[in-house]
Design a protein around this motif. Structure first.
Motif, PDB file in Angstrom:
ATOM      1  N   ASP A 148       0.824  -1.205   0.000  1.00  0.00           N
ATOM      2  CA  ASP A 148       0.000   0.000   0.000  1.00  0.00           C
ATOM      3  C   ASP A 148       0.859   1.257   0.000  1.00  0.00           C
ATOM      4  O   ASP A 148       0.532   2.243  -0.666  1.00  0.00           O
ATOM      5  CB  ASP A 148      -0.931   0.001   1.220  1.00  0.00           C
TER       6      ASP A 148
ATOM      7  N   SER B 219       3.753   1.538  -1.309  1.00  0.00           N
ATOM      8  CA  SER B 219       4.279   1.681  -2.671  1.00  0.00           C
ATOM      9  C   SER B 219       3.216   2.226  -3.602  1.00  0.00           C
ATOM     10  O   SER B 219       3.486   3.111  -4.423  1.00  0.00           O
ATOM     11  CB  SER B 219       4.771   0.323  -3.174  1.00  0.00           C
ATOM     12  N   ILE B 220       2.006   1.719  -3.478  1.00  0.00           N
ATOM     13  CA  ILE B 220       0.926   2.191  -4.345  1.00  0.00           C
ATOM     14  C   ILE B 220       0.666   3.668  -4.097  1.00  0.00           C
ATOM     15  O   ILE B 220       0.472   4.456  -5.028  1.00  0.00           O
ATOM     16  CB  ILE B 220      -0.347   1.352  -4.117  1.00  0.00           C
ATOM     17  N   GLU B 221       0.700   4.040  -2.832  1.00  0.00           N
ATOM     18  CA  GLU B 221       0.501   5.450  -2.496  1.00  0.00           C
ATOM     19  C   GLU B 221       1.583   6.312  -3.150  1.00  0.00           C
ATOM     20  O   GLU B 221       1.309   7.379  -3.702  1.00  0.00           O
ATOM     21  CB  GLU B 221       0.543   5.602  -0.972  1.00  0.00           C
ATOM     22  N   THR B 222       2.792   5.834  -3.081  1.00  0.00           N
ATOM     23  CA  THR B 222       3.895   6.584  -3.692  1.00  0.00           C
ATOM     24  C   THR B 222       3.706   6.672  -5.204  1.00  0.00           C
ATOM     25  O   THR B 222       3.889   7.745  -5.805  1.00  0.00           O
ATOM     26  CB  THR B 222       5.227   5.897  -3.378  1.00  0.00           C
ATOM     27  N   ILE B 223       3.341   5.577  -5.814  1.00  0.00           N
ATOM     28  CA  ILE B 223       3.126   5.585  -7.264  1.00  0.00           C
ATOM     29  C   ILE B 223       2.034   6.574  -7.623  1.00  0.00           C
ATOM     30  O   ILE B 223       2.166   7.377  -8.554  1.00  0.00           O
ATOM     31  CB  ILE B 223       2.784   4.156  -7.747  1.00  0.00           C
ATOM     32  N   HIS B 224       0.962   6.533  -6.881  1.00  0.00           N
ATOM     33  CA  HIS B 224      -0.141   7.465  -7.070  1.00  0.00           C
ATOM     34  C   HIS B 224       0.375   8.899  -6.994  1.00  0.00           C
ATOM     35  O   HIS B 224       0.144   9.716  -7.900  1.00  0.00           O
ATOM     36  CB  HIS B 224      -1.188   7.180  -5.988  1.00  0.00           C
ATOM     37  N   HIS B 225       1.093   9.175  -5.920  1.00  0.00           N
ATOM     38  CA  HIS B 225       1.560  10.539  -5.682  1.00  0.00           C
ATOM     39  C   HIS B 225       2.513  11.001  -6.772  1.00  0.00           C
ATOM     40  O   HIS B 225       2.386  12.115  -7.303  1.00  0.00           O
ATOM     41  CB  HIS B 225       2.235  10.588  -4.309  1.00  0.00           C
ATOM     42  N   GLU B 226       3.429  10.156  -7.132  1.00  0.00           N
ATOM     43  CA  GLU B 226       4.462  10.572  -8.085  1.00  0.00           C
ATOM     44  C   GLU B 226       3.914  10.685  -9.500  1.00  0.00           C
ATOM     45  O   GLU B 226       4.290  11.581 -10.254  1.00  0.00           O
ATOM     46  CB  GLU B 226       5.638   9.594  -8.038  1.00  0.00           C
ATOM     47  N   LEU B 227       3.032   9.788  -9.864  1.00  0.00           N
ATOM     48  CA  LEU B 227       2.444   9.903 -11.194  1.00  0.00           C
ATOM     49  C   LEU B 227       1.562  11.140 -11.278  1.00  0.00           C
ATOM     50  O   LEU B 227       1.520  11.822 -12.306  1.00  0.00           O
ATOM     51  CB  LEU B 227       1.638   8.640 -11.532  1.00  0.00           C
ATOM     52  N   THR B 228       0.862  11.445 -10.192  1.00  0.00           N
ATOM     53  CA  THR B 228       0.054  12.660 -10.173  1.00  0.00           C
ATOM     54  C   THR B 228       0.937  13.885 -10.319  1.00  0.00           C
ATOM     55  O   THR B 228       0.643  14.805 -11.097  1.00  0.00           O
ATOM     56  CB  THR B 228      -0.748  12.742  -8.862  1.00  0.00           C
TER      57      THR B 228
ATOM     58  N   PHE C 145      -5.834   3.278  -8.677  1.00  0.00           N
ATOM     59  CA  PHE C 145      -4.441   2.864  -8.816  1.00  0.00           C
ATOM     60  C   PHE C 145      -4.247   1.439  -8.309  1.00  0.00           C
ATOM     61  O   PHE C 145      -3.520   0.650  -8.908  1.00  0.00           O
ATOM     62  CB  PHE C 145      -3.528   3.832  -8.061  1.00  0.00           C
TER      63      PHE C 145
ATOM     64  N   ALA D 262       7.819   2.334  -7.552  1.00  0.00           N
ATOM     65  CA  ALA D 262       7.710   3.557  -6.742  1.00  0.00           C
ATOM     66  C   ALA D 262       9.063   4.231  -6.616  1.00  0.00           C
ATOM     67  O   ALA D 262       9.188   5.454  -6.752  1.00  0.00           O
ATOM     68  CB  ALA D 262       7.137   3.213  -5.365  1.00  0.00           C
TER      69      ALA D 262
ATOM     70  N   LEU E 164      10.002   6.001  -9.869  1.00  0.00           N
ATOM     71  CA  LEU E 164       9.257   7.246 -10.091  1.00  0.00           C
ATOM     72  C   LEU E 164       9.799   8.361  -9.203  1.00  0.00           C
ATOM     73  O   LEU E 164       9.962   9.500  -9.639  1.00  0.00           O
ATOM     74  CB  LEU E 164       7.768   7.022  -9.820  1.00  0.00           C
TER      75      LEU E 164
ATOM     76  N   ASN F 170      11.311  11.690 -10.814  1.00  0.00           N
ATOM     77  CA  ASN F 170      10.750  13.007 -10.523  1.00  0.00           C
ATOM     78  C   ASN F 170      11.761  13.895  -9.821  1.00  0.00           C
ATOM     79  O   ASN F 170      11.779  15.112 -10.021  1.00  0.00           O
ATOM     80  CB  ASN F 170       9.484  12.869  -9.678  1.00  0.00           C
TER      81      ASN F 170
END
Lengths: 152, 152
Positions: free
Chosen positions: A5, A7-16, B114, B130, B133, B137
């Motif tokens: 989770d 990692s997913i949060e980080t991916i979400h944040h960085e892609l955003t 996500f 993650a 990214l 960034n």
DNA sequence: TCTTCTGGTTGCACCGTACAACTAAGTGGT
DNA sequence: ACCACTTAGTTGTACGGTGCAACCAGAAGA
């Protein structure tokens, strides 16, 4: 919240963050070729000519938007419309030599930027990163965000 | 073109596709909170209140843009302005409870999206993705594209 | 033929953005 | 104390990208 989770949060944040930054800065360099125009030209080069409707479908844009974009690109001399012998309604879009030229320039300059940013990465990491992005985009399948789970 | 170049090309292509897709679809879901508004609210939550100028600097936006965004968010009841005792010019921006609520909802719904898209990824891949990214960034450092190498 | 479908354009409205001009408030030099 | 300069923020204006709806022209089928 387990490690996945996080990692997913980080991916979400960085892609955003990436998307926002891309939006903000895309138009400023190469003012003659916006992000959308660039991808449209790129698609035309990839497939070697297609209809406006195909572009709209492929990029999930309204046909009116594509119509205007294509008009602008034609006005700029970057694409040309060719009549279709079978169907008088369709106009097959092709890159002009000038369009190919500009596209190549912008691609080269952006490639340089990406290369700089990725300088020093081990080749193994580059390959994995590319693979992850391909996999992610394939899963995204044309829509970035889904509707809210319960609110609608 | 060696393997690293191929990877870089793929990264370029996929990140561009992602940015374009984000731009196209960001406004359609959660019409009440655009991508920019969302990141602005998120930043306010992260730092616990800041000035409009800080937002403009952090996101490389014009202060007029931020001013209008903040006005809209205030009109929607999502942020409030508080006077600064030291400097009468500055207005410290804070999330309202409604703002926190909306932000949490949108974050949750996007997190779900996500998570779905990343379902089935091994935890090791998630962590690496993650990490990539973040690293990318960080290298981008606020600017997505550099100027063309020779044409200007 | 007449209706329906499809490719494309145009009018309209909206959003996000930048730039420039402006106001109000703090800062510093004389 | 005053005046010039800086800084925070707003407003006017213009522009580009977008979607929706209405529309037109050509094609396809009943």
């Amino acid at each position: 919240m387990n490690a996945a989770d996080v990692s997913i949060e980080t991916i979400h944040h960085e892609l955003t963050a990436f998307a926002r930054r891309a939006r903000a800065s895309a138009g400023r360099l190469h003012p003659e070729l916006s992000l959308v125009s660039y991808t449209l030209l790129g698609h035309l080069e990839d497939v070697g000519g297609c209809r406006a409707t195909d572009l709209a479908a492929h990029y999930a844009l309204d046909k009116s938007t594509v119509s205007r974009q294509v008009s602008a690109l034609e006005r700029a001399g970057l694409v040309e419309r060719r009549a279709d012998a079978q169907d008088q309604r369709v106009q097959v879009l092709h890159l002009t030599p000038a369009g190919k030229e500009i596209l190549a320039q912008v691609t080269a300059s952006r490639r340089v930027a990406f290369r700089e940013r990725l300088a020093g990465w081990p080749e193994e990491d580059l390959e994995r990163f590319a693979g992850y992005l391909l996999r992610y985009n394939a899963a995204a399948g044309g829509v970035m965000f889904r509707a809210a789970p319960a609110s609608d």
